[in-house]
Design a protein around this motif. Structure first.
Motif, PDB file in Angstrom:
ATOM      1  N   GLY A 127       1.223   6.309  -0.330  1.00 25.24           N
ATOM      2  CA  GLY A 127      -0.076   5.660  -0.454  1.00 25.24           C
ATOM      3  C   GLY A 127      -1.105   6.622  -1.019  1.00 25.24           C
ATOM      4  O   GLY A 127      -1.268   7.736  -0.519  1.00 25.24           O
ATOM      5  N   SER A 171      -3.852   7.041   7.115  1.00 22.41           N
ATOM      6  CA  SER A 171      -4.907   6.979   6.104  1.00 22.41           C
ATOM      7  C   SER A 171      -6.307   7.196   6.674  1.00 22.41           C
ATOM      8  O   SER A 171      -7.157   7.776   5.980  1.00 22.41           O
ATOM      9  CB  SER A 171      -4.828   5.657   5.331  1.00 22.41           C
ATOM     10  N   ASP A 225       0.824  -1.203   0.000  1.00 20.03           N
ATOM     11  CA  ASP A 225       0.000   0.000   0.000  1.00 20.03           C
ATOM     12  C   ASP A 225       0.862   1.260   0.000  1.00 20.03           C
ATOM     13  O   ASP A 225       0.340   2.361   0.098  1.00 20.03           O
ATOM     14  CB  ASP A 225      -1.004  -0.002   1.155  1.00 20.03           C
ATOM     15  N   ARG A 226       2.189   1.090  -0.128  1.00 19.41           N
ATOM     16  CA  ARG A 226       3.107   2.216  -0.256  1.00 19.41           C
ATOM     17  C   ARG A 226       4.035   1.963  -1.446  1.00 19.41           C
ATOM     18  O   ARG A 226       4.610   0.882  -1.552  1.00 19.41           O
ATOM     19  CB  ARG A 226       3.970   2.371   0.998  1.00 19.41           C
ATOM     20  N   SER A 238      -0.649   1.441  -3.955  1.00 28.13           N
ATOM     21  CA  SER A 238       0.734   1.686  -4.357  1.00 28.13           C
ATOM     22  C   SER A 238       0.931   1.696  -5.861  1.00 28.13           C
ATOM     23  O   SER A 238       1.827   2.379  -6.362  1.00 28.13           O
ATOM     24  CB  SER A 238       1.655   0.616  -3.752  1.00 28.13           C
ATOM     25  N   ARG A 275      -5.515   2.974   0.607  1.00 25.22           N
ATOM     26  CA  ARG A 275      -4.166   3.369   0.211  1.00 25.22           C
ATOM     27  C   ARG A 275      -3.631   2.392  -0.837  1.00 25.22           C
ATOM     28  O   ARG A 275      -3.538   1.200  -0.599  1.00 25.22           O
ATOM     29  CB  ARG A 275      -3.279   3.374   1.457  1.00 25.22           C
TER      30      ARG A 275
END
Length: 464
Positions: free
Chosen positions: A318, A291, A235-236, A339, A337
């Motif tokens: 994110g 988030s 998610d990043r 990526s 979030r």
């Protein structure tokens, strides 16, 4: 320290995430929050995740909830599948933190849980509440990964990245196969890099010098236009230019939001101030870090203007898409979030502009950030130290004397210090790990990079 909620989900030591503790949180979640007709469950690649995921599934079925085991899956892929089915979800992941820790991320059918949902879960657990049921069943799992891949390949087209040579740093990202499939589906040539069977805790917000050196070496050795990767649960994002320079997450957010046509931006106070200098962004709303706060800000902006084209992003990269973006095919909102979007879109934007990624970044307003973290800190000492700097003007002036006179401070999340020189230092303990974050901002990349170790050395001395 017992497992606890932080900026994004529940985190704790693997030894403390017992089946009994996991069951108590799952029961509280199912009592306190909407869940739809089944619970979707996914996990990252750390060694403890399969056993914890099995505990999640067993706990849910024991109180009558049907479950869908999606297996090893990127967090945004799991969330997209569960939201499409109108179901809740739990992702077993410790994100970027070391393998001796793990955690749970909770999703209601509409997306990530809010801070109010977190409070309700904690209250239900404290009261010992649990659903009254039994005999939940396993349901067949959809191919969530395929749907997630199709989102980007169909959205941008098979030639969107044709001609680019992209390295995929696989390490132990749960999205390593998905990243390659998306890049290939968009027409890029793929070079797989450094697959690992051992979990590697990659923090895309504070990439260590050794990894940065390796990224630059790969770009040179293989003639790459970019290297891409994610943190453990994907998610990043991490994206480099052709020289191996990492583009920070908040810059990826700016490039992505602008290309997609966003007009309203919601982002934490830790993000690069550049976001407020982009003319296409009519409104920029700053939040606490995490988030759930960004999502709450996006929902508030939507309430004010239901037709607004809203995006949210964090300094870690994110990205949350809050409107239907018109591309080759419409890209549906995804209120979690993500990526892949902030990896794919900047590369497409650079290609559309006839520029390298480095040149596209260089054309942005000159505002540069850097970040690092102290690990294995004493959280009590960190809290006392930050409280003293936040409330004692003389102590604050003495600590930051090397940076010069202070213009003002911001206590939205941690301590953000704005200096008369235009530089910024932001100090903040992590919400879900024994870490202390140091963010810096300046008018040149070198000045920002120089600020971080200088401040970090002094912070470390106060926590010894």
């Amino acid at each position: 320290m017992a497992p606890a909620f932080g900026t994004s989900g529940l985190r704790g030591l693997v030894t403390e995430l017992t089946p009994e503790l996991v069951a108590s949180y799952i029961e509280a979640f199912l009592v306190a929050c909407p869940q739809g007709r089944a619970l979707y469950v996914g996990r990252d690649l750390r060694p403890s995740s399969p056993e914890i995921a099995a505990a999640v599934i067993a706990a849910a079925q024991a109180v009558g909830m049907d479950t869908v085991d999606c297996g090893a899956q990127p967090t945004p892929s799991l969330a997209m599948a569960s939201m499409a089915a109108g179901c809740a979800a739990v992702m077993v992941t410790g994100s970027h933190i070391p393998a001796d820790r793990n955690g749970l991320k909770f999703y209601i059918p509409e997306g990530e849980i809010s801070k109010a949902d977190e409070a309700a879960i904690k209250a239900a657990r404290a009261a010992g509440h649990k659903p009254q049921g039994s005999g939940g069943q396993a349901r067949p799992a959809p191919d969530a990964g395929a749907a997630y891949i199709a989102r980007y390949v169909q959205g941008f087209g098979a030639q969107a990245l044709a001609g680019l040579r992209v390295g995929v740093y696989r390490h132990s990202s749960v999205a390593r196969d998905v990243m390659e499939a998306v890049m290939a589906g968009l027409g890029a040539e793929i070079v797989p890099l450094a697959n690992s069977d051992v979990f590697i805790p990659v923090d895309t917000e504070a990439v260590d010098p050794g990894t940065r050196h390796q990224l630059a070496q790969w770009c040179s050795e293989y003639g790459l236009d970019a290297v891409i990767s994610t943190d453990g649960d994907a998610d990043r994002p991490m994206l480099t230019d052709a020289a191996g320079n990492v583009v920070s997450g908040d810059i990826l957010g700016v490039l992505s939001a602008r290309y997609l046509g966003a007009e309203v931006i919601v982002t934490p106070v830790s993000s690069n101030d550049m976001v407020r200098q982009i003319p296409e962004f009519r409104h920029v709303h700053l939040t606490k870090i995490g988030s759930p706060f960004v999502i709450a800000g996006m929902e508030a902006a939507r309430d004010r203007d239901p037709q607004a084209k809203i995006c949210g992003f964090e300094a870690n990269g994110g990205f949350l898409l809050g409107f239907e973006a018109q591309q080759r095919q419409p890209l549906a909102p995804l209120m979690t979030r993500d990526s892949l979007l902030p990896i794919v879109v900047p590369l497409i934007a650079a290609r559309a502009a006839g520029l390298s990624l480095a040149a596209l970044v260089a054309a942005l307003p000159p505002c540069f950030t850097a970040a690092d973290r102290l690990q294995d800190i004493d959280r009590d000492k960190a809290g006392a130290f930050l409280s003293r700097l936040s409330t004692d003007m003389q102590a604050r002036a003495a600590f930051f004397a090397p940076e010069g006179p202070i213009a003002d401070i911001d206590l939205t999340d941690g301590l953000r210090v704005n200096f008369t020189s235009g530089a910024v230092v932001h100090l903040r303990p992590s919400g879900n790990a024994p870490e202390f974050r140091i963010y810096a901002q300046a008018g040149t990349a070198q000045a920002a990079q120089d600020l971080v170790p200088s401040v970090m050395e002094r912070v470390s001395a106060h926590m010894g």
